[in-house]
Design a protein around this motif. Structure first.
Motif, PDB file in Angstrom:
ATOM      1  N   GLU D 145       0.850  -1.190   0.000  1.00  0.00           N
ATOM      2  CA  GLU D 145       0.000   0.000   0.000  1.00  0.00           C
ATOM      3  C   GLU D 145       0.891   1.247   0.000  1.00  0.00           C
ATOM      4  N   VAL D 184     -14.331   0.140   0.330  1.00  0.00           N
ATOM      5  CA  VAL D 184     -14.952   1.080   1.247  1.00  0.00           C
ATOM      6  C   VAL D 184     -14.040   2.294   1.340  1.00  0.00           C
ATOM      7  N   ALA D 185     -14.609   3.394   1.777  1.00  0.00           N
ATOM      8  CA  ALA D 185     -13.896   4.670   1.758  1.00  0.00           C
ATOM      9  C   ALA D 185     -12.533   4.597   2.441  1.00  0.00           C
ATOM     10  N   ALA D 186     -12.493   3.961   3.616  1.00  0.00           N
ATOM     11  CA  ALA D 186     -11.254   3.980   4.397  1.00  0.00           C
ATOM     12  C   ALA D 186     -10.103   3.262   3.704  1.00  0.00           C
ATOM     13  N   ARG D 187     -10.423   2.417   2.720  1.00  0.00           N
ATOM     14  CA  ARG D 187      -9.350   1.659   2.046  1.00  0.00           C
ATOM     15  C   ARG D 187      -8.691   2.442   0.927  1.00  0.00           C
ATOM     16  N   GLY D 188      -9.135   3.677   0.673  1.00  0.00           N
ATOM     17  CA  GLY D 188      -8.415   4.548  -0.246  1.00  0.00           C
ATOM     18  C   GLY D 188      -8.669   4.278  -1.714  1.00  0.00           C
ATOM     19  N   ALA D 189      -7.814   4.847  -2.560  1.00  0.00           N
ATOM     20  CA  ALA D 189      -7.925   4.664  -4.009  1.00  0.00           C
ATOM     21  C   ALA D 189      -7.270   3.348  -4.396  1.00  0.00           C
ATOM     22  N   VAL D 196      -3.951   3.333  -2.418  1.00  0.00           N
ATOM     23  CA  VAL D 196      -3.206   4.583  -2.225  1.00  0.00           C
ATOM     24  C   VAL D 196      -3.985   5.482  -1.279  1.00  0.00           C
ATOM     25  N   HIS D 197      -3.308   5.971  -0.246  1.00  0.00           N
ATOM     26  CA  HIS D 197      -3.906   6.850   0.757  1.00  0.00           C
ATOM     27  C   HIS D 197      -3.206   8.208   0.715  1.00  0.00           C
TER      28      HIS D 197
END
Lengths: 256, 256, 256, 256
Positions: D145, D184-189, D196-197
């Motif tokens: 990540e 889900v949103a918290a898992r980023g792009a 990717v965060h």
């Protein structure tokens, strides 16, 4: 003076670790233990001192003791805590599953009985201190983001702890953050302007990092949980301080 | 109500940044400024409001004001602070160089005058919060080590801040650390069992990291100072809270 | 084509994990196993396929196989490796204890027999990659420092790996570092100008971090070993690539 | 032998820093400079040696030189590079804005002229090395990540570099990651399974961190850009190695 402890849930893994802990402390002794599946010759019972009384049912339990340490089941925990308060054993509740309504009811009973106690969702001292520190830091650094990292098998994201951390930060801020709101995927989950990012990778255990930034500087607080062994330090702190409480509180940070 | 501020050392870089800060705040106004080399047409003076009075000598300074903000020189700071206390301007002292004896004498004057004030060795909020947090954490994690990182030009090692951090940790511990004492080169400098490691690398600015470890878990607190811009946040906090102080204290953590 | 493997040291913990690994791979099969204390009904033997041959002595071992995987003892490893090379089993040696002289002798035998193989001091891929990367980075960043972190029980400091890392960095540099030499306690151990800092804290397992700094930038490479499970990935890489080797090499980085 | 360099874009900030760099190197000299707004008495020109020739237009430029260093504008860069190749000045192109089509055309010209050169999107050595290392690491750690951190003013998220890093990791993997896909949103792009965060906080400059995890271990590579000063190290590396190139390549990693 030695404090006398009852462990509810002695046959479980946490119950047994707690028995070992109390054994190692000079100021505490194990007065009694209880579990529905407890037998005199099960492994959990065999290593206990002969002074420790064994019980399988609340209705038979009558014993002079100071503290009730509970690692049982969501089904048992409400009745156990009620029982402890009414018999004036100060409860330290490590069992999860109490609802908001149940907690309110127990707090009423505690008030009536003039008993203090503590419900502890997380015994990890590093996690509890992180929670405490981020609330203080958010007063001076309104810009903050949370990154939590767990093993690849953890299904939910973000973790409950990370979401709770973000909400506490949002509540503790005195000013609006400088970073503009943004709602693209890479910016993660949003809790009132506090972004939460979840990393899921093999090898990782359970880690949480909070990043604060202000003009020209940064502050980072991180905690790593490698092993459940860490919970015993929190149980020890609870044992040492539960007697100072005059009400039934939630969260180990209340006595740190 | 708007608080009126005097800046001593207005011609210096910090003095000018403070003037800009006060300009940007609605609850404060710049009543007067003083510096021995101040002239009406120097850059520092030209951008001031016409309401702000200019002085070059303490003996001429007579002005209604609430707060004395001092960024002058080690030679001037003692007399300035004494003057401020005796004229009932609450001092915020950012100038370094006061000796222990001078500080004691100033605290006596403050007590006699019933004035509060603050001497601030470090205005960086992230550094001050780190100091505060590590003292709390050390009560639960007696095992701790400090790593400080600075640019390659920093000559002394460890930094004064890192040494002070280690001493605070040692003083805050309630139990002995688990890690055995060790005196080999790789284990760094020792402050009563708290090890300090100094990294010197180009590219780095000024960073401090404190690592705590306990059975099965770790807690890390880190601060990064990238730019002196960060000091202005600390000055702002001091301006907002100095009026709550009833004595002359040392360290921004006293009002956080 | 399926490669046939012999495991020497099957009764040890690593030997058994390697048997499980080979079981899980489609391109490899376990032709035979050997250990002086091996019996047909010991746990290590009972879970093996009936196709796998059991041996307790080298002199009885005769078998068609491609690879010799060795996790035995310092006493056995030299003879085992010699035996493997002379019987044209490509050796992957995870056993420690070979001396420089023994390694040279084995390399001569390998050359004579025209056999490749590998001696692996560390199967942890993250550690091996870190070693590889720092040698490349040191060519562009002559300023570097090593921080290694281990549990409080580790007696030696710095760790052998950290010392080796520092020496590799020193050897790989093309220019002199900018940071001046310094010999005060906080600056740690010195390996030709590369400083090594050792942290010893409960909770930590085994971690190594290398910090590079240059004008205006920094590069950091870190590896964390949480569990010996990580070694199996390295064994798998060795199994997959040992056949490409035309000599007996030391270090997993030779085939990464 | 001293290499002679032409700087295109001498009046810009990077052009001037490059002139200073060449001045400080013993193996290079500044043969000529060019910029449409160059005058003999502008600051950029005044500090040049009298040996250095000044030009304002390509059509007047005739000079014996080895290397063409370009920090101009997206409008000028294509013609400049073409000119350099055709006049056998090896191009080092730091100007952005070349399209894929333009790059292909320039590579054809380079091939025809049998000239090597380099187009460099990022001169930061720590960033370039990170890119190189993550491609190697991804072969052994398919789970990865990316976390990038920038100041709060950066509008796009993720950064172009972080997206490119994730794509390179995805392309370099030899196996599928263990972590399940999650949206889900918290898992980023998500870039083909590489998350990717993006963190946006005041105080931060430009930082990128890549986390790899495998069973029982983790590998982390991080780079921090604090200041554009870092680019000069990359320009120096390009100057030293551009002569070894036999074609027109893209990316500083091609010569590291």
């Amino acid at each position: 003076m030695t404090k006398r402890v009852i462990i509810a849930g002695i046959t479980g893994s946490m119950g047994q670790k707690c028995a070992d802990l109390i054994e190692s402390l000079t100021d505490f002794e194990l007065a009694g233990v209880i579990a529905p599946d407890l037998t005199a010759d099960c492994p959990a019972a065999k290593k206990l001192s002969s002074e420790t009384k064994l019980f399988i049912d609340l209705k038979d339990l009558t014993l002079a003791a100071d503290i009730w340490l509970d690692f049982t089941t969501p089904q048992a925990v409400f009745n156990n805590t009620k029982f402890a308060l009414e018999h004036h054993y100060r409860p330290i509740i490590g069992t999860s599953g109490l609802t908001e309504t149940q907690i309110s009811k127990l707090q009423e009973i505690a008030a009536k009985e003039q008993m203090g106690g503590i419900i502890v969702p997380n015994f990890g001292l590093s996690a509890v201190l992180l929670m405490k520190f981020v609330q203080m830091a958010a007063q001076y650094f309104p810009d903050a983001e949370v990154i939590e990292m767990h093993h690849e098998d953890k299904l939910d994201a973000p973790s409950g702890t990370a979401a709770a951390t973000a909400q506490l930060i949002a509540k503790s801020r005195l000013e609006k953050p400088l970073a503009p709101a943004a709602h693209v995927a890479a910016r993660g989950a949003d809790y009132e302007g506090v972004k939460v990012h979840s990393v899921r990778l093999p090898g990782y255990v359970a880690h949480e990092e909070v990043l604060f930034g202000g003009p020209g500087e940064a502050l980072t607080i991180r905690q790593d949980s490698f092993d459940r062994a860490s919970f015993m330090q929190g149980v020890k702190v609870a044992l040492e301080h539960v007697s100072e409480l005059s009400e039934l509180v939630v969260g180990l940070d209340k006595i740190l």
